[in-house]
Design a protein around this motif. Structure first.
Motif, PDB file in Angstrom:
ATOM      1  N   ASP A 192       0.928  -0.408   6.273  1.00  0.00           N
ATOM      2  CA  ASP A 192      -0.269  -1.252   6.286  1.00  0.00           C
ATOM      3  C   ASP A 192      -0.087  -2.348   5.233  1.00  0.00           C
ATOM      4  O   ASP A 192      -0.459  -2.164   4.076  1.00  0.00           O
ATOM      5  CB  ASP A 192      -1.523  -0.432   5.935  1.00  0.00           C
ATOM      6  N   VAL A 210      -7.084  -4.722   4.383  1.00  0.00           N
ATOM      7  CA  VAL A 210      -5.740  -4.440   4.894  1.00  0.00           C
ATOM      8  C   VAL A 210      -5.872  -3.988   6.338  1.00  0.00           C
ATOM      9  O   VAL A 210      -6.789  -3.226   6.680  1.00  0.00           O
ATOM     10  CB  VAL A 210      -5.049  -3.350   4.030  1.00  0.00           C
ATOM     11  N   ARG A 268      -2.324   8.292   4.981  1.00  0.00           N
ATOM     12  CA  ARG A 268      -1.094   7.770   4.359  1.00  0.00           C
ATOM     13  C   ARG A 268      -0.394   8.850   3.532  1.00  0.00           C
ATOM     14  O   ARG A 268       0.820   8.996   3.576  1.00  0.00           O
ATOM     15  CB  ARG A 268      -1.431   6.599   3.432  1.00  0.00           C
ATOM     16  N   VAL A 281      -8.301   6.922   5.340  1.00  0.00           N
ATOM     17  CA  VAL A 281      -7.089   6.095   5.434  1.00  0.00           C
ATOM     18  C   VAL A 281      -6.061   6.563   4.395  1.00  0.00           C
ATOM     19  O   VAL A 281      -4.879   6.745   4.704  1.00  0.00           O
ATOM     20  CB  VAL A 281      -7.444   4.603   5.209  1.00  0.00           C
ATOM     21  N   HIS A 282      -6.530   6.798   3.163  1.00  0.00           N
ATOM     22  CA  HIS A 282      -5.614   7.269   2.120  1.00  0.00           C
ATOM     23  C   HIS A 282      -5.088   8.668   2.423  1.00  0.00           C
ATOM     24  O   HIS A 282      -3.941   8.978   2.143  1.00  0.00           O
ATOM     25  CB  HIS A 282      -6.300   7.237   0.751  1.00  0.00           C
ATOM     26  N   THR A 297       0.836  -1.212   0.000  1.00  0.00           N
ATOM     27  CA  THR A 297       0.000   0.000   0.000  1.00  0.00           C
ATOM     28  C   THR A 297       0.865   1.254   0.000  1.00  0.00           C
ATOM     29  O   THR A 297       0.350   2.360   0.103  1.00  0.00           O
ATOM     30  CB  THR A 297      -0.909   0.040   1.254  1.00  0.00           C
ATOM     31  N   GLU A 306      -9.387  -2.056   1.286  1.00  0.00           N
ATOM     32  CA  GLU A 306      -8.426  -1.381   0.397  1.00  0.00           C
ATOM     33  C   GLU A 306      -8.954  -1.383  -1.037  1.00  0.00           C
ATOM     34  O   GLU A 306      -8.831  -0.394  -1.756  1.00  0.00           O
ATOM     35  CB  GLU A 306      -7.080  -2.124   0.457  1.00  0.00           C
ATOM     36  N   PHE A 333      -9.438  -2.464   6.904  1.00  0.00           N
ATOM     37  CA  PHE A 333      -9.898  -1.441   5.964  1.00  0.00           C
ATOM     38  C   PHE A 333     -10.092  -2.092   4.595  1.00  0.00           C
ATOM     39  O   PHE A 333      -9.282  -2.927   4.184  1.00  0.00           O
ATOM     40  CB  PHE A 333      -8.822  -0.342   5.895  1.00  0.00           C
ATOM     41  N   THR A 378     -14.617   0.785   8.575  1.00  0.00           N
ATOM     42  CA  THR A 378     -13.525  -0.129   8.916  1.00  0.00           C
ATOM     43  C   THR A 378     -14.070  -1.105   9.947  1.00  0.00           C
ATOM     44  O   THR A 378     -15.081  -0.834  10.605  1.00  0.00           O
ATOM     45  CB  THR A 378     -12.304   0.624   9.475  1.00  0.00           C
TER      46      THR A 378
END
Lengths: 87, 254
Positions: free
Chosen positions: A24, A41, B195, B191-192, A20, A57, A55, A70
């Motif tokens: 993760d 993930v 990151r 989440v993205h 990713t 992904e 999550f 999630t």
């Protein structure tokens, strides 16, 4: 093979490492009746608002239409997948 | 002290003292609004024109499944709805992100000032044109840029817009947005967003500390997302002299 009536969709998981671009990397391939429908993930990077959760992904097929939360554990994820694959 | 609106309008047009006095008279009613408060709701008949003098607000819609999409950020000096008061009802919501200082301007006051002050009227047109240009750029951002470039581009844009109104200092500015706010803006999951912000920090491009964002290397961040500020049409980045001789009426005469 679509699920009909009270025949439950068979959801199986297979561990896989996922790139990713972050920490993760612990993942699960999610199969429904033998077809790949999602990649989960585990959120391991520190500072995630839902650190430790699973999550979605990648979502495929009917799961793409549903904004996924999630999941605290894989049982919870399985129940959610089954519910949204039934439609 | 000049308020953010005057600073913003002066980045488009050179205003006279008379113009500035008229603009000061426009904002007698200033109120504090808490974070996450709606200033206007979809379906409401628009009332006053709202002007953000401090803090951040946004335009957003809520979909049937509860998902929120943010379509614009409003920063100090931005009108929430300069021309929207002409409409019968709001077609989107306007809400605060952080605590804001908001001026409520009666629509009649806008009509009066535009009838009497041509330079201010032109500066208002600039505001509307730039709002549209920003929206176009956001479309490009959503449709054609990768997640990390998309967020970097937003950070560069906020930097340029806040600097123009004196709300960015030493390449640092207030950043009250949550990961969810950014996710709902950029069409990404939070989440993205997490990151990506982490990657940008890891590359030494930004730091984010106590809700203050600092761009460590503005040129590198701009280069990373190929940011071109042309769509913001800020005076210091424009060739005004050239623009002023290409009015169509002059062209026809010449």
């Amino acid at each position: 093979m679509p699920a009909h009536g009270n025949v439950e969709t068979l959801v199986t998981m297979q561990p896989i490492a996922v790139d990713t671009g972050s920490d993760d990397s612990d993942g699960m391939l999610v199969m429904a009746n033998g077809m790949l429908v999602a990649v989960l993930v585990r959120l391991s990077t520190s500072g995630h608002e839902q650190e430790g959760d699973w999550f979605v992904e990648v979502a495929l097929g009917p799961l793409r239409a549903h904004p996924a939360p999630t999941f605290g554990d894989l049982d919870e994820a399985t129940r959610w997948m089954r519910r949204h694959l039934r439609a | 002290m000049q308020h953010a609106l005057i600073r913003k309008l002066e980045s488009y047009e050179t205003l006279s003292d008379k113009d500035r006095r008229a603009l000061n008279a426009l904002v007698p009613r200033i109120r504090q609004v808490g974070a996450h408060v709606d200033l206007a709701r979809e379906g409401d008949p628009p009332d006053n024109v709202h002007l953000v003098l401090d803090g951040f607000a946004c335009r957003y819609k809520v979909l049937a499944d509860g998902k929120r999409q943010i379509m614009a950020y409003l920063v100090p000096g931005d009108f929430c709805d300069l021309n929207v008061f002409i409409l019968d009802q709001m077609d989107h919501n306007i809400g605060t992100i952080s605590q804001c200082q908001v001026a409520d301007i009666p629509r009649e006051a806008i009509e009066e000032i535009t009838a009497s002050y041509p330079l201010i009227t032109r500066a208002f047109w600039w505001c509307a044109l730039v709002d549209e240009a920003v929206l176009r750029e956001w479309l490009v951002n959503m449709g054609a840029r990768a997640a990390d470039e998309r967020i970097a581009h937003l950070l560069c844009e906020l930097h340029a817009r806040l600097e123009a109104v004196g709300h960015s200092k030493d390449d640092s500015y207030a950043f009250p947005f949550t990961q969810t706010d950014i996710a709902d803006t950029m069409g990404l999951s939070n989440v993205h967003v997490h990151r990506t912000l982490r990657d940008l920090r890891g590359m030494g491009l930004i730091t984010l500390n106590k809700r203050v964002l600092t761009i460590l290397d503005v040129e590198r961040l701009k280069d990373f997302c190929k940011f071109n500020a042309n769509y913001l049409h800020l005076k210091n980045a424009r060739w005004i002299e050239r623009r002023s001789v290409i009015w169509p009426s002059q062209q026809q005469r010449g």
